[in-house]
Design an enzyme around this catalytic site. Structure first.
Site, PDB file in Angstrom:
ATOM      1  N   LYS A  79       0.920 -35.056 -13.544  1.00 52.11           N
ATOM      2  CA  LYS A  79       1.241 -35.327 -15.276  1.00 52.11           C
ATOM      3  C   LYS A  79       0.376 -36.913 -14.892  1.00 52.11           C
ATOM      4  O   LYS A  79       1.514 -37.967 -14.796  1.00 52.11           O
ATOM      5  CB  LYS A  79       2.506 -35.394 -16.101  1.00 52.11           C
ATOM      6  CG  LYS A  79       1.580 -35.735 -17.461  1.00 52.11           C
ATOM      7  CD  LYS A  79       3.038 -35.952 -18.149  1.00 52.11           C
ATOM      8  CE  LYS A  79       2.367 -35.332 -19.884  1.00 52.11           C
ATOM      9  NZ  LYS A  79       3.508 -35.049 -20.901  1.00 52.11           N
ATOM     10  N   SER A 154       2.424 -32.106 -24.815  1.00 54.29           N
ATOM     11  CA  SER A 154       1.015 -32.254 -23.910  1.00 54.29           C
ATOM     12  C   SER A 154       1.092 -32.657 -22.399  1.00 54.29           C
ATOM     13  O   SER A 154      -0.159 -32.922 -22.634  1.00 54.29           O
ATOM     14  CB  SER A 154       1.556 -34.003 -23.902  1.00 54.29           C
ATOM     15  OG  SER A 154       3.097 -34.648 -23.587  1.00 54.29           O
ATOM     16  N   SER A 178       7.037 -30.830 -24.399  1.00 53.47           N
ATOM     17  CA  SER A 178       6.253 -31.239 -24.222  1.00 53.47           C
ATOM     18  C   SER A 178       5.725 -30.351 -22.297  1.00 53.47           C
ATOM     19  O   SER A 178       4.137 -30.303 -22.103  1.00 53.47           O
ATOM     20  CB  SER A 178       5.391 -33.041 -23.982  1.00 53.47           C
ATOM     21  OG  SER A 178       5.093 -33.010 -24.727  1.00 53.47           O
TER      22      SER A 178
HETATM   23  N1  GLN Z   1       4.051 -32.464 -29.462  1.00 56.37           N
HETATM   24  C1  GLN Z   1       5.555 -33.581 -29.769  1.00 56.37           C
HETATM   25  C2  GLN Z   1       4.828 -35.195 -29.422  1.00 56.37           C
HETATM   26  O1  GLN Z   1       3.828 -35.256 -30.291  1.00 56.37           O
HETATM   27  C3  GLN Z   1       6.405 -33.156 -27.999  1.00 56.37           C
HETATM   28  C4  GLN Z   1       5.101 -34.470 -27.065  1.00 56.37           C
HETATM   29  C5  GLN Z   1       5.734 -34.576 -25.623  1.00 56.37           C
HETATM   30  O2  GLN Z   1       7.142 -34.178 -25.722  1.00 56.37           O
HETATM   31  N2  GLN Z   1       5.586 -35.694 -25.596  1.00 56.37           N
HETATM   32  O3  GLN Z   1       5.307 -36.344 -30.237  1.00 56.37           O
END
Ligand code: GLN
Length: 486
Positions: A79, A154, A178
């Site tokens: 990532k 994400s 995410s």
């Molecule tokens: N979807 C969640 C957010 O937008 C989690 C994101 C994540 O786990 N990095 O904060």
């Protein structure tokens, strides 16, 4: 591409038997990337030089019959919010578009020690803020099962690369889901370890008390091996757990007879899509058949998780992202009139809308006068949610629910309603709030052919029990063997 349909465990055998070389594996992976990447958009950049160099080291060792780490030579996608020395680390943000990492994250060092070739840096929602990967400043990631649908976020690039057979393994980060949400949307396995098991050093911080790095793969055994390769105490991360990590493989294949499984009542309501609900009910039956004791459990405070998360996460983000000021690194606005103007314009031009929204929300929650009402209250509620779970973990070993109430949605369909987008994480966020390990594993397809994820959570430190429970389901059902028709 036939090679890429195999799991890391299978490829390992081929490497040892000299049926394929590590360099061939890397080259074959790049061929696949060339063939499908236009459609998927999983990678922000490729890291060919270092991948080939690592593969050569592996081949040398094989030639000399030297001992090989378990995942040596197996191509992995990283990532793009995890630092890899000498390569760009952008967090999919314009503000870091040209930032080249001067150092390795601890996990990157571990990948190198384990001779795992990193083939590229994967696309994400800007600074890991999002659930659909539509917040990347560069390009969208497409779901390999349906290119008009989102891959989840994400870590959408990491998940899509594994599902599109552009890599065998990937690493992502999980602050509120995410890793698990994109794993579920893309039909693969994604695991968030106990908070502190994997060092966060070198991960670009979003919300430090929630962030955790974890593995993606196409089977539980691959994920377990990768978790073991990257975990362990790290002095460079003050929240790293100073406890030995037992190899999950030693217990992975043990049966689950007598295990107590709790079905979370609040996450299996009529708000859940019918196909998803049925898949979870079927999964529970599988565990019953395997000799588990099934029980419905209630977590009454769970409904507050999203509210708590969006105060805690935005507060921490507003503080963590203060460092992007145009001075130390990254983008700097041109022709500023004075220092203040430079700060303001750098951040105005460098950050995307969602990141700005979170910085504003978080700054508000932390400001004097509102701190007690929002941030402090949210932390107190977080404690109460943890106590709710502590009680339930006295009665059951593992909690089961859908990873998400729905399967992957159409691109653009949730963009004008942030709250609706935030609700995508209703099943995953609680694990970050309480620090528990959690995993999403494939549990079938819905009637449109989109993957459904089954979500399992255990108490903190029971990562190995969680992996064992997931493995038993996979062995019984083989849903993980389904592949996207790309
Ligand atoms: N979807 C969640 C957010 O937008 C989690 C994101 C994540 O786990 N990095 O904060």
């Amino acid at each position: 591409m036939e090679l890429l349909k195999k799991t890391a465990v299978e490829i390992r055998k081929m490497l040892i038997n000299k049926e394929v070389s590590a360099v061939e594996l890397v080259e074959d992976t790049y061929k696949r990337v060339d063939a499908v990447e236009d459609k998927i958009g999983a990678f922000n950049s490729l890291t060919k030089e270092s991948a080939i160099e690592t593969a050569k080291k592996v081949d040398e060792k094989i030639k000399n019959n030297e001992e090989l780490p378990t995942l040596a030579g197996i191509p992995l996608a990283l990532k793009d919010n995890i630092n890899l020395k000498g390569y760009r680390t952008t967090a999919s943000s314009k503000i870091l578009e040209n930032f080249v990492s001067p150092f390795d994250a601890t996990v990157s060092i571990k990948l190198k020690e384990n001779l795992i070739p990193v083939i590229g840096k994967t696309n994400l929602d800007e600074f890991a803020m999002g659930s659909s990967n539509e917040n990347s400043a560069f390009k969208k990631v497409h779901n390999p099962y349906d290119l008009n649908k989102v891959p989840g976020g994400s870590s959408g690039g990491s998940a899509a690369s594994v599902a599109a057979l552009e890599s065998y393994l990937a690493l992502g980060s999980d602050t509120g889901g995410s890793i698990r949400l994109p794993a579920s949307f893309c039909g693969i396995t994604g695991f968030k370890p106990t908070y502190g098991r994997v060092s966060r050093y070198g991960l670009i911080a979003f919300a430090s008390s929630l962030d955790q790095i974890g593995p993606f793969g196409r089977c539980v055994e691959d994920v377990a091996n990768l978790y073991y390769a990257i975990s362990g105490n790290d002095k460079k991360d003050s929240t790293s757990l100073n406890l030995p990590v037992e190899n999950p493989i030693t217990t992975l294949k043990n049966d689950v007879k007598g295990l107590k499984i709790g079905v979370i009542k609040e996450l299996l309501t009529d708000d859940v899509d019918e196909d998803v609900k049925n898949a979870v009910i079927n999964a529970v039956k599988v565990y019953e058949k395997l000799g588990c004791e099934i029980k419905e459990v209630s977590l009454p405070l769970l409904k507050h998780s999203i509210g708590i998360y969006y105060i805690v996460a935005t507060a921490e983000a507003s503080s963590n992202l203060a460092r992007f000021d145009g001075v130390k690194y990254g983008y700097r606005a041109k022709n500023a009139e004075n220092l203040m103007d430079m700060y303001t314009r750098t951040r105005q031009e460098g950050f995307g809308d969602e990141v700005k929204r979170r910085i504003m929300l978080g700054t508000y929650a932390l400001s004097s006068g509102y701190y007690d009402a929002y941030y402090k209250k949210a932390q107190q509620m977080r404690r109460l949610v943890k106590e709710d779970f502590d009680k339930v973990f006295k009665e059951v070993d593992v909690l089961v629910s859908p990873t998400c109430p729905n399967t992957a949605f159409e691109m653009g369909s949730r963009n004008d309603d942030p709250i609706k987008m935030y609700l995508t994480d209703v099943g995953t966020i609680c694990a970050n709030l309480i620090g528990s390990p959690a995993i999403s594993i494939p549990a079938g397809l819905d009637r449109q052919g989109m993957p459904i994820g089954l979500h399992l959570i255990t108490d903190c430190m029971k990562d190995n029990l969680l992996l064992q429970t997931a493995y038993n389901f996979e062995r019984e059902t083989d849903y993980n063997k389904q592949l996207a028709n790309l």
